[in-house]
Design an enzyme around this catalytic site. Sequence first.
Site, PDB file in Angstrom:
ATOM      1  NE  ARG A  60      41.593  46.624  36.903  1.00 14.53           N
ATOM      2  CZ  ARG A  60      40.478  46.386  37.687  1.00 14.53           C
ATOM      3  NH1 ARG A  60      39.519  46.620  39.064  1.00 14.53           N
ATOM      4  NH2 ARG A  60      39.129  45.862  37.359  1.00 14.53           N
ATOM      5  CD  GLU A  97      32.081  42.282  41.712  1.00 17.95           C
ATOM      6  OE1 GLU A  97      33.187  42.317  41.621  1.00 17.95           O
ATOM      7  OE2 GLU A  97      30.896  42.131  42.168  1.00 17.95           O
TER       8      GLU A  97
HETATM    9  O1  LIG Z   1      38.315  37.553  41.595  1.00 20.96           O
HETATM   10  P1  LIG Z   1      37.627  38.338  39.409  1.00 20.96           P
HETATM   11  O2  LIG Z   1      35.908  37.767  40.009  1.00 20.96           O
HETATM   12  O3  LIG Z   1      37.977  37.363  38.558  1.00 20.96           O
HETATM   13  O4  LIG Z   1      37.444  39.395  39.685  1.00 20.96           O
HETATM   14  C1  LIG Z   1      38.740  40.222  39.652  1.00 20.96           C
HETATM   15  C2  LIG Z   1      39.479  40.345  38.395  1.00 20.96           C
HETATM   16  O5  LIG Z   1      38.992  41.151  37.978  1.00 20.96           O
HETATM   17  C3  LIG Z   1      40.262  42.592  37.674  1.00 20.96           C
HETATM   18  O6  LIG Z   1      40.351  42.723  36.626  1.00 20.96           O
HETATM   19  P2  LIG Z   1      38.891  42.924  34.965  1.00 20.96           P
HETATM   20  O7  LIG Z   1      39.363  41.244  34.266  1.00 20.96           O
HETATM   21  O8  LIG Z   1      38.508  43.304  35.137  1.00 20.96           O
HETATM   22  O9  LIG Z   1      40.531  43.640  34.199  1.00 20.96           O
HETATM   23  P3  LIG Z   1      41.636  44.527  34.464  1.00 20.96           P
HETATM   24  O10 LIG Z   1      42.414  44.678  35.076  1.00 20.96           O
HETATM   25  O11 LIG Z   1      42.409  44.412  32.729  1.00 20.96           O
HETATM   26  O12 LIG Z   1      41.155  45.902  34.444  1.00 20.96           O
HETATM   27  C4  LIG Z   1      40.833  42.453  38.538  1.00 20.96           C
HETATM   28  O13 LIG Z   1      41.676  43.474  38.391  1.00 20.96           O
HETATM   29  C5  LIG Z   1      40.955  41.249  38.872  1.00 20.96           C
HETATM   30  O14 LIG Z   1      42.025  40.205  38.458  1.00 20.96           O
HETATM   31  N1  LIG Z   2      34.007  44.744  42.623  1.00 16.77           N
HETATM   32  C1  LIG Z   2      34.481  45.127  41.415  1.00 16.77           C
HETATM   33  N2  LIG Z   2      35.668  45.750  41.405  1.00 16.77           N
HETATM   34  C2  LIG Z   2      36.636  46.229  40.775  1.00 16.77           C
HETATM   35  N3  LIG Z   2      37.258  45.587  40.009  1.00 16.77           N
HETATM   36  C3  LIG Z   2      36.831  44.012  40.441  1.00 16.77           C
HETATM   37  N4  LIG Z   2      36.938  42.807  39.342  1.00 16.77           N
HETATM   38  C4  LIG Z   2      36.027  42.192  39.952  1.00 16.77           C
HETATM   39  N5  LIG Z   2      35.161  42.788  40.571  1.00 16.77           N
HETATM   40  C5  LIG Z   2      35.678  44.537  40.656  1.00 16.77           C
END
Ligand SMILES: O=P(O)(O)OC[C@H]1O[C@H](OP(=O)(O)OP(=O)(O)O)[C@H](O)[C@@H]1O
Ligand SMILES: Nc1ncnc2[nH]cnc12
Length: 172
Positions: A60, A97
């Site tokens: 993302r 998370e």
């Molecule tokens: O602050 P944090 O606890 O580290 O969480 C935030 C991250 O989690 C999600 O990515 P995810 O790793 O789910 O991957 P994606 O973007 O591939 O869905 C989001 O896009 C952030 O990069």
């Molecule tokens: N609550 C949340 N919603 C979407 N993306 C996340 N990445 C980590 N925590 C998330």
Amino acid sequence: MSFNFKDYIRVIPDFPQPGIRFKDITTLLKDGAAYRAAIDALKEAVQGLEIDVVAGPEARGFVIGAPLALALGVGFVPIRKSGKLPGETVEAAYDLEYGKDKLAVHKDSIQPGQKVLIADDLLATGGTIATTTQLVRQLGGEVVGAAFLIELGYLDGRAKLPGIEIRSLIQY
Ligand SMILES: O=P(O)(O)OC[C@H]1O[C@H](OP(=O)(O)OP(=O)(O)O)[C@H](O)[C@@H]1O
Ligand SMILES: Nc1ncnc2[nH]cnc12
């Protein structure tokens, strides 16, 4: 037209695990005007920061970071999940998370002294961005700030990012 970005974000309870309230940005991305306005607003939010390049973590962070880089007139550096980049990389593991992961960046993607803005859709625990920061600094880059569409204030991700200028458009 002014946008209330929260109206474009869908909250899905118990995804991907019980207890997580998932902030789904696909509902914003599919609306061209709202997506465009969000990138414009992020550009505005980082005004005043000196930026040579934007770095964004997969996946993302790409849909926010790449258009923001184009809007700012600078390049984009993808920070990828481990095993995806073909060249020589530096890597680091982290917690988020709802799990654990490993990020990687090409060694030659950032030059020593370059000023780097990190961009992502969402700041939760801060693990992803703390790790991204670590990788950028390992290559000699200077992290001048971090920009997010969404900040989950209740997880206090800022605490993991001391000294980093954080800009977010909406907070929960
Ligand atoms: O602050 P944090 O606890 O580290 O969480 C935030 C991250 O989690 C999600 O990515 P995810 O790793 O789910 O991957 P994606 O973007 O591939 O869905 C989001 O896009 C952030 O990069
Ligand atoms: N609550 C949340 N919603 C979407 N993306 C996340 N990445 C980590 N925590 C998330």
